[in-house]
Design a protein around this motif. Structure first.
Motif, short mmCIF file in Angstrom:
data_model
loop_
_atom_site.label_atom_id
_atom_site.label_comp_id
_atom_site.label_asym_id
_atom_site.label_seq_id
_atom_site.Cartn_x
_atom_site.Cartn_y
_atom_site.Cartn_z
N ASP A 151 0.80 -1.22 0.00
CA ASP A 151 0.00 0.00 0.00
C ASP A 151 0.84 1.27 0.00
O ASP A 151 0.30 2.36 -0.16
CB ASP A 151 -1.08 -0.01 1.09
N ILE A 152 2.14 1.13 0.17
CA ILE A 152 3.02 2.28 -0.11
C ILE A 152 4.35 1.78 -0.67
O ILE A 152 4.76 0.65 -0.42
CB ILE A 152 3.33 3.17 1.12
N ASP A 211 8.02 3.62 -0.40
CA ASP A 211 8.76 4.81 0.01
C ASP A 211 10.14 4.78 -0.64
O ASP A 211 10.42 3.92 -1.48
CB ASP A 211 8.82 4.91 1.54
N THR A 230 1.68 8.95 -5.43
CA THR A 230 2.52 9.34 -4.30
C THR A 230 4.00 9.31 -4.65
O THR A 230 4.77 10.20 -4.26
CB THR A 230 2.22 8.40 -3.11
N THR A 256 -2.36 7.30 1.51
CA THR A 256 -1.11 6.77 0.94
C THR A 256 0.02 7.80 1.07
O THR A 256 1.14 7.47 1.44
CB THR A 256 -1.33 6.39 -0.53
N LYS A 257 -0.33 9.07 0.79
CA LYS A 257 0.68 10.13 0.91
C LYS A 257 1.15 10.28 2.36
O LYS A 257 2.35 10.40 2.63
CB LYS A 257 0.11 11.45 0.40
N VAL A 305 0.98 8.07 4.88
CA VAL A 305 1.73 6.90 5.37
C VAL A 305 3.15 6.89 4.78
O VAL A 305 4.11 6.57 5.47
CB VAL A 305 1.00 5.57 5.04
N THR A 306 3.26 7.30 3.52
CA THR A 306 4.58 7.34 2.88
C THR A 306 5.47 8.39 3.57
O THR A 306 6.63 8.11 3.88
CB THR A 306 4.44 7.65 1.37
#
Ligand SMILES: Nc1ncnc2c1ncn2[C@@H]1O[C@H](COP(=O)(O)OP(=O)(O)O)[C@@H](O)[C@H]1O
Ligand SMILES: [Mg+2]
Lengths: 136, 139
Positions: free
Chosen positions: A53-54, A56, A89, B43-44, B46-47
């Motif tokens: 779900d992400i 980074d 994102t 999402t933003k 959590v990132t």
């Protein structure tokens, strides 16, 4: 520490990331994959991130590193299943995922790998092919 | 700056290992879902939290993340405070430059996290530590 399993399907290694990976797990996956590519002689790696779900900067870098390592070991990496929210994102985070090939799903990823292997064969065999076609 | 009234008790997650960074992500996700942030905003956030929690661990030598649901009368949001008592950041302009890293990272954590949230506030002092407050609001 959890470990991400690596499956061998024909000539392809499939990694489906199902857990929220700690950084250590991500680094371990990098090493495990390099070893499996050499041990199996596979020419393709598919990393399925449908369940992530992400992504980074740490995981992003891991994906780029895996792609570079497999290239050196004569294997092609395709990342599949990125969620739209993750893609949005990533762009805002500033991560470019340079050098990473992506596809919609595992099936498309396999097609992509098969196609690029076929291209390579064509280039390598160009003389031979010319001869074969010239002969009636 | 972060405005708004706290709704409910903040939840605090200590950050002293890799696994704690995973726990921060999970806590922020749960709180963002409850605050009804959109999927992209979740999402933003959590990132951004993942980046800042990792910095707290690696550069700050460990610390904590405090997650709170907030409201400013019109909308709800999620606020996170990352705090450590590490070395602090000597040059903020440098640290917020895309690609700047002292630790072999991609140098996108601070700058990227600031882009991903609505409010971003940083306090840092050399030899004392760093405290970063971020908020993401529902639209
Ligand atoms: N909590 C912190 N304490 C001290 N220094 C920090 C902290 N967070 C970030 N920094 C400094 O800012 C730099 C940039 O951070 P960041 O943008 O996350 O990139 P990266 O983590 O890839 O190095 C770090 O390399 C580090 O020098
Ligand atoms: Mg960082």
């Amino acid at each position: 520490m959890e470990r991400v399993p690596i499956l061998k399907i024909g000539d392809i290694l499939l990694v489906s990331i199902q857990v929220d990976m700690s950084d250590q797990t991500a680094v371990q996956l990098q090493e495990d994959l390099a070893e499996r590519i050499v041990a199996t002689g596979c020419h393709g790696v598919i990393i399925d991130i449908t369940a992530l779900d992400i992504v980074d900067s740490f995981v992003g870098r891991m994906l780029s590193t895996i792609a570079s390592i497999s290239k050196v070991l004569d294997a092609e990496t395709v990342v599949v299943g990125m969620r739209p929210a993750v893609a949005i994102t990533l762009v805002e985070l500033g991560l470019s995922l340079n050098g990473i090939r992506t596809a919609l799903n595992v099936e498309r990823g396999m097609e992509l790998i098969a196609a690029s292997r076929a291209d390579e064969w064509d280039e390598a065999d160009v003389d031979e092919d010319a001869e074969t076609t010239a002969t009636p | 700056m972060t405005a708004g009234v706290d709704l409910g008790v903040p939840a605090t997650q200590a950050i002293s290992s890799d696994e704690d960074v995973v726990r921060v992500r999970q806590l922020v996700r749960t709180t963002a879902v409850a605050a009804r942030l959109s999927l992209v905003d979740q999402t933003k956030l959590v990132t951004a939290a993942s980046e800042l929690a990792r910095n707290t661990l690696i550069y700050g030598g460990g610390g904590s993340a405090e997650v709170t649901t907030v409201e400013d009368g019109r909308r709800r949001g999620v606020r996170i405070v990352f705090a450590d008592q590490g070395p602090g950041i000597p040059n903020l302009d440098e640290a917020f430059t895309d690609g700047f890293t002292t630790g072999g990272g991609l140098g996108l954590g601070l700058s990227g996290a600031r882009r991903l949230v609505d409010d971003f506030d940083i306090w840092t002092a050399v030899g004392e530590g760093t405290r970063i407050t971020v908020t993401k609001w529902s639209r």
